[in-house]
Design a protein around this motif. Structure first.
Motif, mmCIF file in Angstrom:
data_model
loop_
_atom_site.group_PDB
_atom_site.id
_atom_site.type_symbol
_atom_site.label_atom_id
_atom_site.label_comp_id
_atom_site.label_asym_id
_atom_site.label_seq_id
_atom_site.Cartn_x
_atom_site.Cartn_y
_atom_site.Cartn_z
ATOM 1 N N GLY A 197 -3.151 -6.028 -4.601
ATOM 2 C CA GLY A 197 -3.019 -7.341 -5.219
ATOM 3 C C GLY A 197 -1.643 -7.917 -4.987
ATOM 4 N N TRP A 198 -1.545 -9.263 -5.011
ATOM 5 C CA TRP A 198 -0.256 -9.863 -4.660
ATOM 6 C C TRP A 198 0.825 -9.571 -5.694
ATOM 7 C CZ3 TRP A 198 2.147 -13.277 -7.849
ATOM 8 C CH2 TRP A 198 1.370 -14.030 -8.743
ATOM 9 N N ARG A 199 0.457 -9.475 -6.970
ATOM 10 C CA ARG A 199 1.478 -9.176 -7.977
ATOM 11 C C ARG A 199 2.060 -7.786 -7.760
ATOM 12 N NH1 ARG A 199 -2.382 -12.313 -10.437
ATOM 13 N NH2 ARG A 199 -1.625 -14.117 -11.651
ATOM 14 N N GLY A 200 1.190 -6.825 -7.511
ATOM 15 C CA GLY A 200 1.668 -5.482 -7.254
ATOM 16 C C GLY A 200 2.505 -5.403 -5.990
ATOM 17 N N ALA A 201 2.089 -6.137 -4.959
ATOM 18 C CA ALA A 201 2.819 -6.115 -3.694
ATOM 19 C C ALA A 201 4.233 -6.640 -3.842
ATOM 20 C CB ALA A 201 2.054 -6.922 -2.647
ATOM 21 N N ILE A 202 4.396 -7.668 -4.660
ATOM 22 C CA ILE A 202 5.727 -8.229 -4.879
ATOM 23 C C ILE A 202 6.534 -7.364 -5.835
ATOM 24 C CG2 ILE A 202 6.944 -10.156 -5.979
ATOM 25 C CD1 ILE A 202 5.027 -12.034 -4.612
ATOM 26 N N ASP A 203 5.909 -6.910 -6.915
ATOM 27 C CA ASP A 203 6.633 -6.125 -7.912
ATOM 28 C C ASP A 203 7.168 -4.815 -7.338
ATOM 29 O OD1 ASP A 203 6.123 -8.102 -9.720
ATOM 30 O OD2 ASP A 203 4.481 -7.052 -10.741
ATOM 31 N N GLU A 204 6.424 -4.181 -6.442
ATOM 32 C CA GLU A 204 6.888 -2.913 -5.907
ATOM 33 C C GLU A 204 8.065 -3.084 -4.943
ATOM 34 O OE1 GLU A 204 3.727 -0.991 -3.820
ATOM 35 O OE2 GLU A 204 3.685 -2.444 -2.173
ATOM 36 N N LEU A 205 8.325 -4.328 -4.537
ATOM 37 C CA LEU A 205 9.479 -4.595 -3.677
ATOM 38 C C LEU A 205 10.789 -4.703 -4.445
ATOM 39 C CD1 LEU A 205 8.323 -7.235 -1.028
ATOM 40 C CD2 LEU A 205 8.956 -4.856 -0.619
ATOM 41 N N LEU A 260 8.369 -10.692 6.291
ATOM 42 C CA LEU A 260 8.036 -10.303 4.927
ATOM 43 C C LEU A 260 6.685 -10.848 4.486
ATOM 44 C CD1 LEU A 260 8.935 -8.906 2.329
ATOM 45 C CD2 LEU A 260 10.115 -11.006 1.680
ATOM 46 N N VAL A 261 6.383 -12.076 4.860
ATOM 47 C CA VAL A 261 5.115 -12.671 4.442
ATOM 48 C C VAL A 261 3.941 -11.867 4.982
ATOM 49 C CG1 VAL A 261 3.629 -14.705 4.613
ATOM 50 C CG2 VAL A 261 6.081 -14.984 4.197
ATOM 51 N N ARG A 262 4.025 -11.471 6.249
ATOM 52 C CA ARG A 262 2.958 -10.660 6.831
ATOM 53 C C ARG A 262 2.829 -9.315 6.118
ATOM 54 N NH1 ARG A 262 5.324 -12.617 11.527
ATOM 55 N NH2 ARG A 262 6.302 -10.600 11.989
ATOM 56 N N THR A 263 3.979 -8.722 5.806
ATOM 57 C CA THR A 263 3.976 -7.443 5.103
ATOM 58 C C THR A 263 3.315 -7.577 3.738
ATOM 59 O OG1 THR A 263 6.003 -6.749 6.232
ATOM 60 C CG2 THR A 263 5.444 -5.610 4.190
ATOM 61 N N LEU A 264 3.660 -8.633 3.017
ATOM 62 C CA LEU A 264 3.107 -8.837 1.682
ATOM 63 C C LEU A 264 1.605 -9.106 1.737
ATOM 64 C CD1 LEU A 264 5.915 -10.980 0.012
ATOM 65 C CD2 LEU A 264 5.205 -8.677 -0.637
ATOM 66 N N THR A 308 -0.050 3.695 -6.688
ATOM 67 C CA THR A 308 1.158 4.351 -6.200
ATOM 68 C C THR A 308 2.001 3.356 -5.417
ATOM 69 O OG1 THR A 308 0.008 6.467 -6.045
ATOM 70 C CG2 THR A 308 2.079 6.247 -4.827
ATOM 71 N N ALA A 309 3.163 3.018 -5.963
ATOM 72 C CA ALA A 309 4.037 2.045 -5.322
ATOM 73 C C ALA A 309 4.744 2.680 -4.122
ATOM 74 C CB ALA A 309 5.065 1.516 -6.318
ATOM 75 N N ILE A 310 5.181 1.839 -3.211
ATOM 76 C CA ILE A 310 5.923 2.333 -2.053
ATOM 77 C C ILE A 310 7.230 2.972 -2.514
ATOM 78 C CG2 ILE A 310 4.905 0.675 -0.448
ATOM 79 C CD1 ILE A 310 7.385 -1.042 -0.767
ATOM 80 N N ARG A 311 7.685 3.962 -1.781
ATOM 81 C CA ARG A 311 8.906 4.675 -2.153
ATOM 82 C C ARG A 311 10.082 4.329 -1.256
ATOM 83 N NH1 ARG A 311 6.857 10.901 -3.378
ATOM 84 N NH2 ARG A 311 5.410 10.374 -5.100
ATOM 85 N N ASP A 312 9.803 3.792 -0.083
ATOM 86 C CA ASP A 312 10.859 3.486 0.867
ATOM 87 C C ASP A 312 10.902 1.987 1.154
ATOM 88 O OD1 ASP A 312 11.532 6.237 1.273
ATOM 89 O OD2 ASP A 312 9.718 6.409 2.517
ATOM 90 N N ARG A 313 12.069 1.536 1.492
ATOM 91 C CA ARG A 313 12.232 0.131 1.817
ATOM 92 C C ARG A 313 11.417 -0.225 3.052
ATOM 93 N NH1 ARG A 313 17.989 -1.735 3.765
ATOM 94 N NH2 ARG A 313 17.040 -1.635 5.820
ATOM 95 N N PRO A 314 10.668 -1.333 2.993
ATOM 96 C CA PRO A 314 9.896 -1.736 4.180
ATOM 97 C C PRO A 314 10.812 -1.954 5.375
ATOM 98 C CG PRO A 314 9.187 -2.970 2.254
ATOM 99 C CD PRO A 314 10.426 -2.212 1.851
ATOM 100 N N ALA A 315 10.318 -1.569 6.526
ATOM 101 C CA ALA A 315 11.129 -1.692 7.735
ATOM 102 C C ALA A 315 11.175 -3.114 8.255
ATOM 103 C CB ALA A 315 10.572 -0.766 8.821
ATOM 104 N N SER A 316 10.263 -3.974 7.778
ATOM 105 C CA SER A 316 10.191 -5.331 8.311
ATOM 106 C C SER A 316 11.408 -6.153 7.900
ATOM 107 C CB SER A 316 8.924 -6.027 7.802
ATOM 108 O OG SER A 316 8.949 -6.119 6.392
ATOM 109 N N VAL A 317 11.788 -7.068 8.767
ATOM 110 C CA VAL A 317 12.871 -7.995 8.469
ATOM 111 C C VAL A 317 12.320 -9.109 7.598
ATOM 112 C CG1 VAL A 317 14.140 -7.465 10.566
ATOM 113 C CG2 VAL A 317 12.403 -9.266 10.586
#
Length: 449
Positions: free
Chosen positions: A257-265, A245-249, A232-241
């Protein structure tokens, strides 16, 4: 009222803008390009059969409202390539040209192609697009779809000290990879996707010598992986600036997984970029961009395997550092370079240097006459990060004093300063579709072509 739009640049961005103006039943379009074969651009027109798309076929439709358009076209060509396939870029170029040709055949009164080298765009109550041979096209509005600008020579590279045969500033030129022997060493400047293209081209031409790829960090783009388990991908924009972003990812990567984390952004990156301050963007570009690029812009699995094989057998070496100076020598060019984190300078003798540092967008350094003149007059200006042409969220160019134009627009990679994620097909096709829709005053999209 806008009844006629002149589009400067017949590559992917410009061609899609023209096609979508027709699809939206909008203004007439004149597509102007210096090449005889508009519709493919450098990315798909100058490719080699060894070059594959970096995106799966299922996400390469030219139209955001018809995601299966490309795969249906592949079926008409008798290919067995499915949605998960990474097809050759030349095949995709043929697809783009086929779409453009069909639109022209169906609507000859709505879309035409003019061959010419545009040198200026003059705005009055209309726009006049001037070409090098003195011809001009008059329209109600114009779109700058000039694609990527060629790379600049990096610091430490004194071109006056290099014979022309030893340095290739245009890696796509026919002579860039010609005339090399199996005992030669080629220094490629850059370790990104363009370097990968050149390495594959050299291999396809039978070059058996050594390739050394040099960049500040020596990072190679990562590979696509087979689709993993659904999540289930995130639905809202991350609040982080952007700075966080690196910490969030990293945190999200532990779960999907890193691919999913980037793709859902992807649905949020443009909004995150626009919401960031100029200082945040500058820090991201300076510190995080190299890592973002190698994770975000990936290699087809087959290409990644071939690159791994070249490295394994010693024919390709990636190094991190920067050039200090170059000098002619009896065997070619002696390159003095400083490895990253080192104090001492290393030397390397090469027979050819090929610039693959990637496209640039700094209007202050461009050699494109039309951009030089527009910038000098203040009709356009560099974006704050010097990534390209400054535009607002409606793709209207901003003049030197920040005033948006109602007649001059820009789209494609040269608008990355405003949108950041605007270099891949899925992003550009949406931008071209949106701009054409706005210029057409369209509130719906006609099905088909």
């Amino acid at each position: 009222m806008i009844e006629h739009v002149a589009i400067i640049g017949g590559g992917f961005s410009g061609s899609l803008a023209a096609i979508n103006l027709v699809r939206h039943d909008g203004p007439r379009a004149t597509l102007i390009d210096r090449a005889a074969d508009a519709g493919t651009g450098l990315a798909y027109g100058a490719a080699h059969p060894a070059h594959l798309l970096n995106v799966r076929a299922g996400n390469m439709s030219a139209f955001p409202d018809d995601p299966a358009h490309f795969t249906r076209w592949l079926e008409t060509q008798g290919t067995t390539a499915g949605p998960q396939t990474f097809v050759p870029r030349l095949v995709y170029g043929a697809y783009l040209r086929a779409v453009l040709d069909q639109v022209i055949a169906d609507h000859p009164d709505r879309l035409r192609i003019v061959r010419g080298d545009v040198t200026d765009v003059v705005e009055t109550d209309e726009v006049r697009v001037v070409m090098a041979d003195g011809a001009s096209v008059t329209a109600d509005a114009a779109i700058l779809a000039v694609g990527n600008l060629p790379p600049h020579a990096p610091g430490g590279l004194d071109l006056d000290a290099l014979p022309a045969a030893r340095y290739a500033g245009d890696c796509w030129a026919a002579d860039a990879t010609a005339g090399l022997g199996d005992e030669d060493t080629v220094l490629v400047l850059g370790t990104g996707l363009t370097m990968v293209d050149v390495a594959l081209l050299l291999e396809a031409k039978g070059f058996a010598g050594r390739i050394v790829a040099l960049s500040r960090r020596g990072l190679l783009p990562h590979a696509h992986a087979a689709p993993g388990a659904p999540f289930t991908a995130i639905r809202d924009r991350p609040a982080s600036v952007l700075s966080a972003l690196v910490r969030t990812l990293r945190a999200r990567s532990e779960a999907v997984g890193w691919r999913g984390a980037i793709d859902e952004l992807r649905p949020f990156t443009q909004d995150m970029w626009r919401a960031a301050s100029a200082a945040e963007r500058a820090r991201f570009i300076r510190h995080a961009r190299p890592w973002w690029d190698i994770h975000r812009h990936r290699l087809a699995p087959d290409v990644a395997e071939r690159m791994a094989a070249l490295r394994m057998n010693g024919r390709l070496t990636l190094v991190a550092g920067k050039i200090e100076r170059v000098a002619r020598c009896a065997d070619g060019v002696e390159v003095a370079w400083r490895p990253r984190g080192a104090d001492d300078v290393a030397t390397l003798t090469v027979q050819r240097i090929i610039n693959c540092t990637g496209p640039q967008g700094d209007l202050r350094r461009t050699s494109a006459t039309v951009l030089q003149r527009l910038t000098a007059r203040g009709a356009i200006r560099p974006d704050p990060a010097a990534l390209g042409i400054d535009v607002d969220d409606q793709m209207r160019v901003l003049s030197a004093d920040g005033t948006p134009s109602d007649r001059l627009f820009a789209l494609g990679p040269m608008t990355r300063g405003a949108f950041w994620e605007i270099v891949a097909v899925p992003d550009i096709r949406s931008q071209a579709w949106t701009l054409a829709r706005r210029l057409s005053n369209a509130h719906w999209v006609a099905e088909g072509l």
